[in-house]
Design a protein around this motif. Structure first.
Motif, mmCIF file in Angstrom:
data_model
loop_
_atom_site.group_PDB
_atom_site.id
_atom_site.type_symbol
_atom_site.label_atom_id
_atom_site.label_comp_id
_atom_site.label_asym_id
_atom_site.label_seq_id
_atom_site.Cartn_x
_atom_site.Cartn_y
_atom_site.Cartn_z
ATOM 1 N N ASP A 130 2.262 -3.116 -10.680
ATOM 2 C CA ASP A 130 0.893 -3.573 -10.946
ATOM 3 C C ASP A 130 0.345 -4.369 -9.768
ATOM 4 O OD1 ASP A 130 1.311 -2.438 -13.354
ATOM 5 O OD2 ASP A 130 0.869 -4.222 -14.553
ATOM 6 N N GLY A 131 -0.880 -4.019 -9.370
ATOM 7 C CA GLY A 131 -1.540 -4.756 -8.291
ATOM 8 C C GLY A 131 -1.396 -4.122 -6.930
ATOM 9 N N ASP A 132 -0.406 -3.217 -6.740
ATOM 10 C CA ASP A 132 -0.298 -2.502 -5.467
ATOM 11 C C ASP A 132 -1.492 -1.556 -5.300
ATOM 12 O OD1 ASP A 132 2.094 -3.731 -4.847
ATOM 13 O OD2 ASP A 132 3.335 -2.106 -5.650
ATOM 14 N N ILE A 133 -1.717 -1.115 -4.081
ATOM 15 C CA ILE A 133 -2.784 -0.159 -3.795
ATOM 16 C C ILE A 133 -2.170 1.220 -3.583
ATOM 17 C CG2 ILE A 133 -4.584 0.532 -2.155
ATOM 18 C CD1 ILE A 133 -5.401 -1.823 -3.842
ATOM 19 N N VAL A 134 -2.720 2.228 -4.260
ATOM 20 C CA VAL A 134 -2.307 3.619 -4.048
ATOM 21 C C VAL A 134 -3.497 4.386 -3.490
ATOM 22 C CG1 VAL A 134 -1.393 5.735 -5.068
ATOM 23 C CG2 VAL A 134 -0.647 3.497 -5.937
ATOM 24 N N LEU A 135 -3.354 4.871 -2.268
ATOM 25 C CA LEU A 135 -4.376 5.716 -1.659
ATOM 26 C C LEU A 135 -4.126 7.152 -2.090
ATOM 27 C CD1 LEU A 135 -4.255 4.274 1.977
ATOM 28 C CD2 LEU A 135 -5.869 3.665 0.157
ATOM 29 N N SER A 194 -0.998 17.390 -9.740
ATOM 30 C CA SER A 194 -0.392 16.641 -10.847
ATOM 31 C C SER A 194 1.055 16.285 -10.535
ATOM 32 C CB SER A 194 -0.490 17.450 -12.143
ATOM 33 O OG SER A 194 0.320 18.609 -12.086
ATOM 34 N N VAL A 195 1.743 17.117 -9.728
ATOM 35 C CA VAL A 195 3.142 16.845 -9.389
ATOM 36 C C VAL A 195 3.264 15.585 -8.532
ATOM 37 C CG1 VAL A 195 5.178 17.749 -8.182
ATOM 38 C CG2 VAL A 195 3.803 19.271 -9.592
ATOM 39 N N VAL A 196 2.188 15.236 -7.812
ATOM 40 C CA VAL A 196 2.212 14.006 -7.000
ATOM 41 C C VAL A 196 2.464 12.790 -7.886
ATOM 42 C CG1 VAL A 196 0.912 12.566 -5.373
ATOM 43 C CG2 VAL A 196 0.676 15.052 -5.288
ATOM 44 N N ASN A 197 2.104 12.902 -9.175
ATOM 45 C CA ASN A 197 2.345 11.787 -10.095
ATOM 46 C C ASN A 197 3.822 11.410 -10.151
ATOM 47 O OD1 ASN A 197 -0.367 11.496 -10.933
ATOM 48 N ND2 ASN A 197 -0.141 13.260 -12.280
ATOM 49 N N SER A 198 4.692 12.414 -10.058
ATOM 50 C CA SER A 198 6.135 12.130 -10.079
ATOM 51 C C SER A 198 6.532 11.293 -8.868
ATOM 52 C CB SER A 198 6.917 13.442 -10.092
ATOM 53 O OG SER A 198 8.305 13.205 -10.011
ATOM 54 N N LEU A 199 5.946 11.604 -7.694
ATOM 55 C CA LEU A 199 6.221 10.804 -6.501
ATOM 56 C C LEU A 199 5.770 9.369 -6.690
ATOM 57 C CD1 LEU A 199 5.321 13.091 -3.443
ATOM 58 C CD2 LEU A 199 7.522 12.029 -3.932
ATOM 59 N N ILE A 200 4.595 9.202 -7.277
ATOM 60 C CA ILE A 200 4.071 7.848 -7.482
ATOM 61 C C ILE A 200 4.984 7.067 -8.414
ATOM 62 C CG2 ILE A 200 2.134 6.511 -8.415
ATOM 63 C CD1 ILE A 200 0.269 8.753 -7.476
ATOM 64 N N ARG A 201 5.457 7.732 -9.472
ATOM 65 C CA ARG A 201 6.332 7.042 -10.439
ATOM 66 C C ARG A 201 7.646 6.607 -9.797
ATOM 67 N NH1 ARG A 201 4.417 11.111 -13.974
ATOM 68 N NH2 ARG A 201 6.316 12.355 -13.633
ATOM 69 N N HIS A 202 8.131 7.362 -8.833
ATOM 70 C CA HIS A 202 9.408 7.041 -8.191
ATOM 71 C C HIS A 202 9.236 6.247 -6.889
ATOM 72 C CE1 HIS A 202 10.633 10.384 -10.853
ATOM 73 N NE2 HIS A 202 11.796 9.762 -10.874
ATOM 74 N N SER A 203 8.022 5.819 -6.614
ATOM 75 C CA SER A 203 7.748 5.154 -5.334
ATOM 76 C C SER A 203 8.098 3.670 -5.348
ATOM 77 C CB SER A 203 6.268 5.309 -4.980
ATOM 78 O OG SER A 203 5.457 4.588 -5.898
ATOM 79 N N GLY A 204 8.208 3.097 -6.537
ATOM 80 C CA GLY A 204 8.435 1.655 -6.629
ATOM 81 C C GLY A 204 7.160 0.850 -6.724
ATOM 82 N N ALA A 205 6.013 1.520 -6.858
ATOM 83 C CA ALA A 205 4.742 0.798 -6.987
ATOM 84 C C ALA A 205 4.714 0.016 -8.292
ATOM 85 C CB ALA A 205 3.576 1.781 -6.933
ATOM 86 N N VAL A 226 0.845 -1.195 0.000
ATOM 87 C CA VAL A 226 0.000 0.000 0.000
ATOM 88 C C VAL A 226 0.879 1.243 0.000
ATOM 89 C CG1 VAL A 226 -1.735 1.318 1.277
ATOM 90 C CG2 VAL A 226 -1.877 -1.181 1.208
ATOM 91 N N PHE A 227 0.545 2.188 -0.885
ATOM 92 C CA PHE A 227 1.244 3.470 -0.990
ATOM 93 C C PHE A 227 0.230 4.577 -0.687
ATOM 94 C CE2 PHE A 227 3.558 0.377 -3.325
ATOM 95 C CZ PHE A 227 4.896 0.757 -3.292
#
Length: 356
Positions: A178-183, A165-176, A83-84
């Motif tokens: 397929d199948g993980d959960i992003v809150l 929209s900048v949060v997208n960069s964090l998500i891309r660099h988070s290591g998430a 979970v992220f």
């Protein structure tokens, strides 16, 4: 004996004078309170959005996750998903501590973005960066980024959109993967622990699931309703975008808490009122008076002297006036209750705030 007759025009003149006085009284009221007209007439000029498909939420202490998955029509997993937790942060330090302490055992990575300016373009301290030691308990899980908007000419809603929209960069660099959960939510929108556990351990959940949060104002002493729906749980896929708007028709009932304007200090209220996208609601400098804000917090009134934004006259009338006070501190975030002495201002009977 002569009887004196009343003038036949007198009743008409009295009626006319009363009508003219009433007309000018109404005009004065409209001039003084014209800001209320859009909300007052909203049931006439606006239509409600399509209703959500509300998924029943099952939970009881000491109930197996396998049974809970089956009750929701889902199947249990052999191992939990990762979970992220992705949020945009302003100055909600107390709620952020409650959020991170509550979700720490169940979240693999906390993604946090803050900006050095507000949605209204005002300079803003990097509150999280100044208080990182307060969050040492989660430092190995926090992925932090700060952002500086390039222009102050944008509207508040445009700046808000850019930051989200900048949060997208964090998500891309988070290591998430397929199948993980992003809150996806704001810092003051807190999913409950058992909601996150369901998302971790159940297969078959919708790809995008809105989370219905019980909405509170100023503290957990003033429950408003279950109108908070913007938080979402998302099954990760490449190209997924951070959003804080409606993205599906499915919503999980009673999935957590949304505590708006839940601050420890009056100064934080003033900051938020001037900082967020609806800062234009400050129609008079007196709205920022500390004594006025303190009185409204304890009364459960409206900081901006607004009417409820409802789509029917029935709901509008029902929610007019102060928010009814609740004496219940049951089914709140456990960390809040376990540290009640520190967070007394968030609990019933604790409406008094410190000035700064």
């Amino acid at each position: 004996m002569t009887r004196k007759l009343s003038h036949p025009r007198r009743p008409f003149l009295l009626f006319l004078a009363a009508a003219v006085a009433s007309f000018f009284f109404l005009l004065t009221l409209l001039y003084q309170h014209h800001h209320l007209l859009p909300s007052l007439l909203r049931p006439i000029w606006d239509s409600p959005p399509l209703p959500f498909i509300r998924l029943p939420h099952f939970y009881a202490e000491n109930t197996s996750l396998s049974l809970l998955c089956h009750l929701h029509g889902w199947s249990p997993r052999s191992s939990p998903r990762r979970v992220f937790d992705a949020i945009l942060f302003s100055n909600e330090l107390d709620l952020l501590e409650i959020r991170y302490q509550s979700l720490l055992p169940f979240v693999d990575r906390f993604l946090l973005l803050e900006s050095n300016s507000t949605f209204t373009g005002l300079p803003k301290p990097l509150f999280f960066l100044r208080n990182t030691q307060r969050f040492d308990f989660a430092k190995d899980k926090i992925l932090y980024a700060r952002f500086s908007p390039q222009s102050s000419d944008y509207t508040p809603f445009r700046i808000e959109s850019i930051l989200r929209s900048v949060v997208n960069s964090l998500i891309r660099h988070s290591g998430a993967v397929d199948g993980d959960i992003v809150l996806m939510s704001d810092a003051d929108e807190i999913p409950s622990q058992h909601t996150v556990q369901l998302l971790r351990w159940c297969d078959g959940i919708p790809t995008v699931l809105h989370l219905e949060l019980r909405h509170y104002m100023y503290s957990f002493e003033f429950p408003v309703d279950f109108s908070s729906w913007r938080a979402t749980a998302n099954v990760y896929r490449p190209g997924m975008m951070y959003k804080h708007s409606r993205r599906s028709n499915m919503i999980l009932a009673d999935a957590g808490w949304h505590c708006s304007f839940c601050f420890r200090r009056i100064g934080d209220f003033v900051f938020k009122m001037k900082a967020y996208s609806h800062a234009d609601r400050i129609r008079n400098p007196s709205f920022l008076d500390h004594g006025r804000i303190q009185r409204i917090i304890c009364e459960g009134g409206d900081l901006f002297d607004m009417l409820p934004e409802e789509y029917s006259f029935r709901e509008l009338i029902k929610k007019m006036g102060p928010i009814p006070r609740s004496a219940s501190a049951v089914n709140l975030p456990p960390y809040l209750i376990q540290n009640a002495d520190r967070f007394r201002f968030l609990l019933p009977g604790g409406c008094l705030r410190s000035p700064e």
